[in-house]
Write a protein that holds these residues in place. Sequence first.
Motif, short mmCIF file in Angstrom:
data_model
loop_
_atom_site.label_atom_id
_atom_site.label_comp_id
_atom_site.label_asym_id
_atom_site.label_seq_id
_atom_site.Cartn_x
_atom_site.Cartn_y
_atom_site.Cartn_z
N PRO A 48 0.73 -1.23 0.02
CA PRO A 48 0.02 -0.05 -0.02
C PRO A 48 0.81 1.22 -0.04
O PRO A 48 0.15 2.39 -0.33
N GLN A 49 1.90 1.33 0.44
CA GLN A 49 2.95 2.45 0.44
C GLN A 49 3.47 2.84 -1.09
O GLN A 49 4.38 2.08 -1.56
N LYS A 50 3.04 3.72 -1.63
CA LYS A 50 3.42 4.29 -2.83
C LYS A 50 4.85 4.31 -3.18
O LYS A 50 5.36 4.06 -4.24
N LYS A 51 5.54 4.88 -2.13
CA LYS A 51 7.18 5.07 -2.15
C LYS A 51 7.74 3.90 -2.39
O LYS A 51 8.86 4.11 -3.02
N ASN A 52 7.23 2.77 -2.03
CA ASN A 52 7.91 1.51 -2.15
C ASN A 52 7.93 1.14 -3.70
O ASN A 52 8.68 -0.06 -4.08
N LEU A 80 17.12 4.53 -7.78
CA LEU A 80 17.80 4.65 -6.43
C LEU A 80 17.70 6.19 -6.00
O LEU A 80 17.42 6.42 -4.81
N TRP A 81 18.16 7.06 -6.58
CA TRP A 81 18.02 8.54 -6.39
C TRP A 81 16.56 8.98 -5.90
O TRP A 81 16.36 9.63 -4.84
N VAL A 82 15.42 8.48 -6.78
CA VAL A 82 14.13 9.03 -6.62
C VAL A 82 13.69 8.11 -5.34
O VAL A 82 13.20 8.80 -4.46
N TYR A 83 14.00 7.07 -5.12
CA TYR A 83 13.62 6.28 -3.79
C TYR A 83 13.96 6.75 -2.61
O TYR A 83 13.32 6.86 -1.62
N VAL A 84 15.33 7.04 -2.65
CA VAL A 84 16.03 7.72 -1.47
C VAL A 84 15.16 9.26 -1.18
O VAL A 84 15.05 9.71 0.04
N ARG A 85 15.09 10.04 -2.28
CA ARG A 85 14.36 11.07 -1.89
C ARG A 85 13.10 11.02 -1.44
O ARG A 85 12.47 11.88 -0.36
N GLN A 112 12.00 8.61 0.32
CA GLN A 112 12.20 8.06 1.83
C GLN A 112 12.48 9.15 2.73
O GLN A 112 12.12 9.13 3.99
N THR A 113 13.26 10.22 2.24
CA THR A 113 13.54 11.42 3.12
C THR A 113 12.39 12.41 3.20
O THR A 113 12.43 13.60 3.61
N LEU A 118 25.58 11.00 -0.48
CA LEU A 118 25.37 12.20 0.01
C LEU A 118 24.22 12.74 0.53
O LEU A 118 24.08 13.17 1.71
N ARG A 119 23.14 12.51 -0.37
CA ARG A 119 21.85 13.15 0.26
C ARG A 119 21.23 12.09 1.40
O ARG A 119 20.81 12.62 2.39
N TRP A 120 21.68 10.81 1.27
CA TRP A 120 21.14 9.90 2.51
C TRP A 120 21.88 10.33 3.78
O TRP A 120 21.41 10.23 4.69
N TRP A 121 23.46 10.55 3.76
CA TRP A 121 24.01 10.77 4.63
C TRP A 121 23.42 12.06 5.44
O TRP A 121 23.42 12.33 6.88
N LYS A 122 23.11 13.18 4.58
CA LYS A 122 22.60 14.59 5.05
C LYS A 122 21.49 14.45 5.76
O LYS A 122 21.00 15.12 6.76
#
Length: 336
Positions: free
Chosen positions: A30-34, A79-84, A86-87, A137-141
């Motif tokens: 049900p989670q769209k971001k997944n 990968l980039w969009v998924y981490v965005r 998630q944040t 870098l985005r994940w770390w910040k």
Amino acid sequence: MNLPGLLGLFCGVAVVLAGLLATYFLWVDPQKKNRWLGLLFLAIALRVGKSIGYFILYEVAAPWVALGYVGLASTGPLLWVYVRMQTGQAPLRASLLHGLLPLVGAISIWAADGAYASDWYQLTTLLLLGYLVATALRWWKSRSADRAYYWEGQVLLGTGIVWVAYVIQHLSDTMQGYAWGAAVAALPLYGLMVRMARQGRVQPKRTPKAETVPADVLQKVRAALETEQGYLQRHLTLSQFAASIRIPAYRVTQAIQQAYGGTFPEAINALRVREAQHRLTEDPKAFIKMEVLAQEVGFNSPSAFYAAFKKETGSTPKAYQKAKLQTQSPATLPTS
């Protein structure tokens, strides 16, 4: 069975399982971001599947090579969009431009009957490294305990290992070395799937009757979060919380959904923001450093605190405190 056959079987099972997981995240979860995670699994599966064709059949048709390229070129952007996501940040519309490379490359490879496939693959493998660095870098910040910080790191690490496997394939002079590269790329797929199973991330779709949570479980979860203020613990994950109260992760997920109407990270966010609101209005004239407040209520970074606070209240912490100060009557304000 010879070594290439064994490696092909090892990789093939990983590709099939990754495809099933992609199906789950795209159409069941049900989670769209997944869904972005599902697409990421599908992209890696396509690229590894192309490798299997090479060292098993020794020759692959141009359409399949082009499809494998789509998987490779899509891995970094997904990968980039998924981490965005998630944040807590929506993907930019400009992210759609990242889809041009997979499309243009695949058409070029197919039209040229695979003549320039090697050049496209090598260039895009190098580009994938750039995506990995930018995403890291985005994940770390934006690392924070209120969400699946460690899980995102595992996905990032797994994709990094996949990139190393692709480099091994490019540097290999033998078909056996190429096959080992594919096997290395399959390893993170197995690892991530095991982690998801252990953390209860993949659950069968249940009917509403199956979602009923026993009263004692519901009470125990709420007590651990609210009475004992478990949400103040930094780096708190679903698996850690479930283990601490000795309740299966899937049961905790059900209880959180029933009690708070959202996921575990969403509930933790809401409770932490509520605590922050209380502290901001406890003494409206008191000076509170937001970075300190963010840590005290359980957030791991100010950016995560600001994003969660604005999502819950529609304003920044400072603006919220100022508004509360203005609504206080002179009689209720503390005197100097």
